[in-house]
Design a protein around this motif. Structure first.
Motif, short mmCIF file in Angstrom:
data_model
loop_
_atom_site.label_atom_id
_atom_site.label_comp_id
_atom_site.label_asym_id
_atom_site.label_seq_id
_atom_site.Cartn_x
_atom_site.Cartn_y
_atom_site.Cartn_z
N ASP A 278 37.22 43.81 -16.05
CA ASP A 278 36.11 43.60 -15.12
C ASP A 278 36.70 43.44 -13.73
N LEU A 279 36.65 44.49 -12.93
CA LEU A 279 37.29 44.51 -11.62
C LEU A 279 36.59 43.59 -10.63
N ILE A 280 37.39 42.84 -9.87
CA ILE A 280 36.87 41.99 -8.80
C ILE A 280 37.18 42.58 -7.44
N GLY A 281 38.43 42.94 -7.18
CA GLY A 281 38.81 43.52 -5.90
C GLY A 281 40.27 43.27 -5.59
N ILE A 282 40.67 43.64 -4.37
CA ILE A 282 42.06 43.47 -3.94
C ILE A 282 42.16 42.22 -3.06
N TYR A 283 43.02 41.30 -3.50
CA TYR A 283 43.19 40.01 -2.82
C TYR A 283 44.68 39.71 -2.67
N ASP A 284 44.98 38.80 -1.75
CA ASP A 284 46.35 38.35 -1.59
C ASP A 284 46.79 37.55 -2.82
N LEU A 285 48.05 37.72 -3.22
CA LEU A 285 48.64 36.89 -4.26
C LEU A 285 49.11 35.60 -3.60
N ALA A 286 48.19 34.67 -3.45
CA ALA A 286 48.43 33.50 -2.61
C ALA A 286 49.56 32.62 -3.10
N ALA A 287 49.80 32.57 -4.41
CA ALA A 287 50.78 31.63 -4.94
C ALA A 287 52.18 31.89 -4.42
N GLU A 288 52.51 33.13 -4.05
CA GLU A 288 53.85 33.44 -3.58
C GLU A 288 53.90 33.90 -2.12
N LEU B 76 44.28 29.82 -17.36
CA LEU B 76 44.55 30.13 -18.76
C LEU B 76 44.77 28.85 -19.56
N LEU B 77 45.54 27.90 -19.00
CA LEU B 77 45.81 26.66 -19.70
C LEU B 77 44.52 25.89 -19.97
N GLU B 78 43.64 25.86 -18.97
CA GLU B 78 42.39 25.13 -19.13
C GLU B 78 41.51 25.80 -20.19
N THR B 79 41.47 27.12 -20.19
CA THR B 79 40.67 27.83 -21.18
C THR B 79 41.18 27.60 -22.59
N LEU B 80 42.50 27.63 -22.75
CA LEU B 80 43.09 27.38 -24.07
C LEU B 80 42.71 25.99 -24.58
N GLY C 275 51.14 32.42 -15.48
CA GLY C 275 50.96 31.18 -14.73
C GLY C 275 50.82 29.98 -15.65
N LEU C 276 51.58 28.92 -15.34
CA LEU C 276 51.57 27.70 -16.12
C LEU C 276 50.83 26.56 -15.43
N GLY C 277 50.17 26.86 -14.29
CA GLY C 277 49.41 25.85 -13.58
C GLY C 277 47.99 25.76 -14.08
N THR C 278 47.21 24.88 -13.44
CA THR C 278 45.82 24.65 -13.87
C THR C 278 44.81 24.92 -12.77
N VAL D 15 56.94 39.16 -19.70
CA VAL D 15 56.68 38.50 -18.43
C VAL D 15 57.53 37.24 -18.30
N PHE D 16 57.62 36.74 -17.06
CA PHE D 16 58.31 35.48 -16.80
C PHE D 16 57.28 34.38 -16.56
N PRO D 17 57.52 33.17 -17.09
CA PRO D 17 56.64 32.05 -16.78
C PRO D 17 56.69 31.73 -15.28
N SER D 18 55.56 31.33 -14.73
CA SER D 18 55.46 30.96 -13.32
C SER D 18 54.95 29.53 -13.22
N THR D 19 55.80 28.64 -12.74
CA THR D 19 55.40 27.24 -12.60
C THR D 19 54.56 27.00 -11.35
N SER D 20 54.42 27.99 -10.50
CA SER D 20 53.61 27.82 -9.28
C SER D 20 52.26 28.52 -9.40
N GLY D 21 52.11 29.44 -10.33
CA GLY D 21 50.87 30.19 -10.47
C GLY D 21 50.03 29.69 -11.63
N SER D 22 48.78 30.18 -11.67
CA SER D 22 47.87 29.82 -12.75
C SER D 22 47.22 31.05 -13.36
N GLU D 23 47.73 32.21 -13.02
CA GLU D 23 47.12 33.47 -13.43
C GLU D 23 48.14 34.36 -14.13
#
Length: 545
Positions: free
Chosen positions: A94-104, A173-177, A155-158, A41-49
């Motif tokens: 654990d499925l949640i549903g289909i949502y927009d990928l808001a970060a992009e 992910l960063l917060e959980t770590l 995602g590298l955001g918080t 994968v590629f790091p994403s500085t705008s996403g958190s997921e």
């Protein structure tokens, strides 16, 4: 947390390959699910997921591409090729549903993802080169089939994820770590790597610190607010040398241009006027179908021989020109890229430039981070940026503690190195001495500010990298740029609200097709088998703040 020893920074392992449909980019290794499925994968500085390609993305007109999954960074499962993240195989999904990928959504419209929670393991580098990983459960994972997002992203955001069908937010992910004492702090040091370097330079990604040996001649700027999740900078000038037009300025703007550093996308998204200057200087041809700037064989050979350089002058996130800036220098090799499937049927030379539709799209993508090292301190809201040092032989990883660390188990946060970072304190005596020095420095600054207020024409003091290092010791990082800080219009907040995908988006879930087959979808329809599917219309959909 006081009962645990302070953890060391996490150095994520590159995949040791270069991936991408629009260039050769250094990817990183992680696994998701139980049993583990492996991805690049590629790091994403705008996403958190964590975003991963789904098998549906390799259907449709890509069904005949035998290595489609591998091209999208999907590794084989037990020796059998996989075309995407198989949610039905993971017992922890654990499925949640289909949502927009808001970060992009700001750059690419109509991209939706199948969201859920699952186990995520980050593969790490260790001094002994033994296999190691950092694993956390119940993390936000989105599967996508769109061709606009070819590989997955980390995602590298918080920002926490907020879904309308859940009562509680999902930590990043960063917060959980950090919460689970696996990482030192909410900080990131990142360089995208450079396939063109000799030898090839793989990317560097540190969580909870930074690699001091990777950075040179940096500045530190304020991100301008505790909830800001956008890496905003100003582009003050762009100078190109040895181009077809000789030495030319590629920046003819009345004021600095506010742009976002976003490694999720590959290209530089700039105003039409600047793109026109680039096209003239480098002999580029615009392809209206793909939106890319192409380089024909003749021009390509000419540019490789002349080896132009492009210098970006980067400063604080303000439209006022200031002397605080740093230069990021690129040789033509950094922009000598090739696009292939699914954008073109065969490898095609292009320049990583795209026309921004409006100011909110001004973006410095992954191509920019080939030559720029960034250190992001989300807790102190600081961004340090400077020219990267290409090397894979030596490291100087500096741990960074949170602004307040009163647990007694770890040292106090102290500054160290050329980057704005805070190394672990060695003793109470050192901390006390630093505190006294800091008191004197801050007292001097307050006196200078009072003197400056008497001069109506005096600009507010701007924090340099050294000033950031000093003030962060006292847990009092001063954001003096706030009065002139310009927030990019697509700024992400500390809570990322996900909108339920519209029916037409849910049925399409597609993106960029092959150029000559523009009327055909890349993949097939994603089905929403979520238990929440029948409840979706009963919940209010909130807009992004």
């Amino acid at each position: 947390m006081s009962n645990f020893a302070t953890p060391l920074p996490l150095e994520l392992s590159p995949s040791w390959t270069f991936d991408g449909d629009d260039g050769s980019w250094s990817s990183f290794a992680l696994t998701v699910g139980s049993p583990a499925q492996s991805f690049r994968v590629f790091p994403s500085t705008s996403g958190s997921e964590v975003w991963l390609p789904l098998p549906q993305g390799c259907q449709g007109i890509l069904s005949g591409v035998g290595d489609c999954g591998d091209l999208r960074g999907v590794n084989a499962i037990n020796g059998t090729a996989s075309s995407g993240f198989q949610t039905n195989v993971s017992s922890t999904w654990d499925l949640i549903g289909i949502y927009d990928l808001a970060a992009e959504q700001n750059l690419f419209d109509n991209i939706s993802g199948q969201y859920g929670l699952d186990r995520v393991s980050l593969e790490l580098l260790t001094e002994s080169n033994n296999n190691s990983s950092a694993t956390v459960d119940a993390q936000t994972v989105a599967g996508f089939a769109s061709g606009d997002l070819w590989l997955g992203s980390l995602g590298l955001g918080t920002a926490q994820a907020n879904f309308t069908v859940q009562n509680e937010n999902v930590p990043s992910l960063l917060e959980t770590l950090k919460t689970q004492n696996l990482s030192t702090s909410l900080t990131v040091g990142y360089a995208a790597g450079a396939a063109y370097a000799s030898p090839a330079d793989y990317g560097s990604l540190i969580l909870g610190g930074y690699d001091q040996s990777r950075n040179d001649d940096n500045i530190t700027i304020s991100l301008g607010g505790a909830d800001n999740q956008t890496l905003g900078v100003s582009v003050q000038n762009i100078l190109a040398e040895n181009t077809i037009d000789g030495t030319v300025s590629l920046f003819q703007q009345p004021a600095p241009l506010i742009a976002t550093i976003d490694s999720t996308t590959s290209q530089l998204w700039l105003p039409q006027s600047l793109c026109d200057l680039f096209a003239s200087a480098f002999g580029l041809t615009y392809d209206s179908v793909t939106g890319l700037y192409l380089v024909n064989d003749t021009i390509h050979n000419q540019l490789q021989q002349s080896n132009p350089t492009i210098t970006f002058t980067i400063g604080p996130n303000t439209t006022e020109t200031d002397s605080i800036n740093t230069n990021i220098v690129f040789h033509y090799a950094a922009f000598d890229l090739q696009a292939g499937i699914p954008i073109y049927n065969s490898s095609t030379n292009y320049f990583p430039l795209r026309v921004a539709a409006n100011e909110s799209q001004y973006t410095l993508g992954r191509a920019f981070l080939q030559e720029a090292y960034i250190f992001v301190d989300w807790e102190r809201q600081g961004l340090t940026i400077g020219q990267v040092v290409h090397q894979n032989t030596t490291k100087n990883i500096v741990p960074v503690l949170p602004p307040s660390n009163n647990g007694g188990g770890g040292g106090e946060a102290l500054s160290s190195g050329a980057i704005a970072g805070i190394a672990v304190g060695a003793s109470v005596g050192i901390v006390s001495a630093v505190g006294i020095l800091l008191f004197c420095i801050l007292g001097s600054r307050r006196r200078r500010r009072r003197m400056a207020e008497d001069d109506a024409d005096q600009k507010p003091e701007i924090e340099t990298a050294d000033a950031y290092m000093a003030e962060s010791k006292s847990d009092a990082y001063l954001t003096e740029l706030d009065s002139k800080h310009v927030r990019p219009q697509h700024e992400l907040m500390s809570e990322q609200v996900h909108e339920l995908a519209e029916e037409n988006k849910r049925s399409e879930m597609m993106g960029t097709p092959l150029a000559e087959m523009a009327d055909q979808p890349v993949g097939s329809e994603l089905e929403d088998s979520s238990d929440f599917a029948d409840k979706k219309k009963q919940h209010e959909v909130f807009e992004l703040p």
